[in-house]
Design a protein around this motif. Sequence first.
Motif, PDB file in Angstrom:
ATOM      1  N   LEU A  38      -4.046  -5.568   6.646  1.00 32.94           N
ATOM      2  CA  LEU A  38      -2.910  -6.061   5.880  1.00 32.94           C
ATOM      3  C   LEU A  38      -2.486  -7.466   6.297  1.00 32.94           C
ATOM      4  CD1 LEU A  38      -0.602  -2.917   5.606  1.00 32.94           C
ATOM      5  CD2 LEU A  38      -2.129  -3.854   3.875  1.00 32.94           C
ATOM      6  N   PHE A  39      -2.705  -7.833   7.570  1.00 35.98           N
ATOM      7  CA  PHE A  39      -2.127  -9.075   8.071  1.00 35.98           C
ATOM      8  C   PHE A  39      -3.137 -10.116   8.551  1.00 35.98           C
ATOM      9  CE2 PHE A  39       1.308  -5.941   8.730  1.00 35.98           C
ATOM     10  CZ  PHE A  39       2.283  -6.546   7.951  1.00 35.98           C
ATOM     11  N   LEU A  82       0.553   0.659  -0.677  1.00 36.23           N
ATOM     12  CA  LEU A  82       0.349  -0.395   0.315  1.00 36.23           C
ATOM     13  C   LEU A  82       0.839  -1.779  -0.132  1.00 36.23           C
ATOM     14  CD1 LEU A  82      -3.086   0.576   1.915  1.00 36.23           C
ATOM     15  CD2 LEU A  82      -0.766   1.029   2.754  1.00 36.23           C
ATOM     16  N   PRO A  83       0.620  -2.202  -1.384  1.00 34.55           N
ATOM     17  CA  PRO A  83       1.172  -3.509  -1.772  1.00 34.55           C
ATOM     18  C   PRO A  83       2.687  -3.582  -1.611  1.00 34.55           C
ATOM     19  CG  PRO A  83      -0.473  -2.806  -3.364  1.00 34.55           C
ATOM     20  CD  PRO A  83      -0.225  -1.631  -2.465  1.00 34.55           C
ATOM     21  N   LEU A  86       3.607  -3.863   2.081  1.00 37.28           N
ATOM     22  CA  LEU A  86       3.353  -5.209   2.593  1.00 37.28           C
ATOM     23  C   LEU A  86       4.446  -6.183   2.145  1.00 37.28           C
ATOM     24  CD1 LEU A  86       1.590  -7.121   4.177  1.00 37.28           C
ATOM     25  CD2 LEU A  86       0.123  -7.382   2.164  1.00 37.28           C
ATOM     26  N   GLU A  87       4.902  -6.054   0.926  1.00 37.42           N
ATOM     27  CA  GLU A  87       5.990  -6.909   0.453  1.00 37.42           C
ATOM     28  C   GLU A  87       7.246  -6.700   1.304  1.00 37.42           C
ATOM     29  OE1 GLU A  87       6.565  -6.121  -3.671  1.00 37.42           O
ATOM     30  OE2 GLU A  87       4.604  -6.902  -4.267  1.00 37.42           O
ATOM     31  N   LEU A  89       7.362  -5.623   4.397  1.00 35.17           N
ATOM     32  CA  LEU A  89       7.118  -6.119   5.750  1.00 35.17           C
ATOM     33  C   LEU A  89       7.203  -7.641   5.809  1.00 35.17           C
ATOM     34  CD1 LEU A  89       4.304  -3.669   6.869  1.00 35.17           C
ATOM     35  CD2 LEU A  89       6.646  -3.806   7.746  1.00 35.17           C
ATOM     36  N   ASN A  90       6.763  -8.308   4.764  1.00 35.67           N
ATOM     37  CA  ASN A  90       6.917  -9.762   4.726  1.00 35.67           C
ATOM     38  C   ASN A  90       8.398 -10.157   4.694  1.00 35.67           C
ATOM     39  OD1 ASN A  90       4.165 -10.304   4.829  1.00 35.67           O
ATOM     40  ND2 ASN A  90       3.934 -10.253   2.601  1.00 35.67           N
ATOM     41  N   TYR A 110       4.836 -12.219  13.433  1.00 34.97           N
ATOM     42  CA  TYR A 110       3.763 -11.253  13.169  1.00 34.97           C
ATOM     43  C   TYR A 110       2.963 -10.945  14.438  1.00 34.97           C
ATOM     44  CZ  TYR A 110       4.382 -11.886   8.106  1.00 34.97           C
ATOM     45  OH  TYR A 110       4.881 -11.905   6.818  1.00 34.97           O
ATOM     46  N   ALA A 120       6.548  -2.271  11.189  1.00 40.96           N
ATOM     47  CA  ALA A 120       5.345  -2.220  10.349  1.00 40.96           C
ATOM     48  C   ALA A 120       4.704  -0.837  10.402  1.00 40.96           C
ATOM     49  CB  ALA A 120       4.345  -3.288  10.798  1.00 40.96           C
ATOM     50  N   LEU A 124       4.376   2.010   7.311  1.00 40.89           N
ATOM     51  CA  LEU A 124       3.082   2.577   6.923  1.00 40.89           C
ATOM     52  C   LEU A 124       3.062   4.089   7.114  1.00 40.89           C
ATOM     53  CD1 LEU A 124       0.833  -0.201   8.467  1.00 40.89           C
ATOM     54  CD2 LEU A 124       1.143   0.264   6.025  1.00 40.89           C
TER      55      LEU A 124
END
Length: 264
Positions: A38-39, A82-83, A86-87, A89-90, A110, A120, A124
Amino acid sequence: METRAIIDRIKKNKIQPNLRFRLKRETEAFTDLLFLSLFDIETPIEDNMPRLQEKFDQLVDLACWDPDRSCASIWEEYLQTLPGVLEKLNLDARAIAECDPASLSIEEVYLAYPGFYAIAIYRLAHELYKKRFPLVPRLMTEYAHRQTGVDINPGAQIGKSFFIDHATGVVIGQTAVIHDHVKIYQGVTLGALYVAKNLSDTKRHPTIEDNVTIYANATILGGDTVIGANSIIGGNAWLTSSVPPNSKVYHNPEIEIRTQQNDQ
């Protein structure tokens, strides 16, 4: 006692048929690969997707114990989340970078912030928790706990732009609810007021509303406890009842300072 007799007694007491510690190791390997996919710019998601599915299938084989329930479809459902994870987490990383004056870059967050890593892995794991996938979400967050000192139960509900500063010693219970733009510091506990087993299906942990800041070593307990929006909870505070919005709560210890001149 002869060796054979000792072995027989040990085997007799190995009574948990589903207790395979390989599940723990495989969960940690899956978690590492998922985080990097993811990162990490050098870990392309398109190349790792088959490996992630293979590792997840291994977890299904080890952890899906109910013969009447199939876990085979969970991967496809999890993949869809997952998308969005991730949004979120950003947004968490951006909140940390913007709130912490010690942060020199978003990359530092990060790479070096244990609070971000714990958040994170929680996010998940939480998506798998919602799928009722046995044990694996708990093993994921415990893996992060071991590395960061942050213990977030995967059942907790945490909103957007969450910031844990310094991280170590933070505990967030299973039924805690945290709204958006919340900041907490090291040593904070969002816990249960009672720990009786018959309360397992009740809300035991507090609710933290939007834009709340909770400073180091504060303890907030109870499922009926609500910290109102825009409040500040000072360090070392102990709360078992609700706080209205826009409040400031401080612990005031009695501190006496004496100089050598005063002691003469």
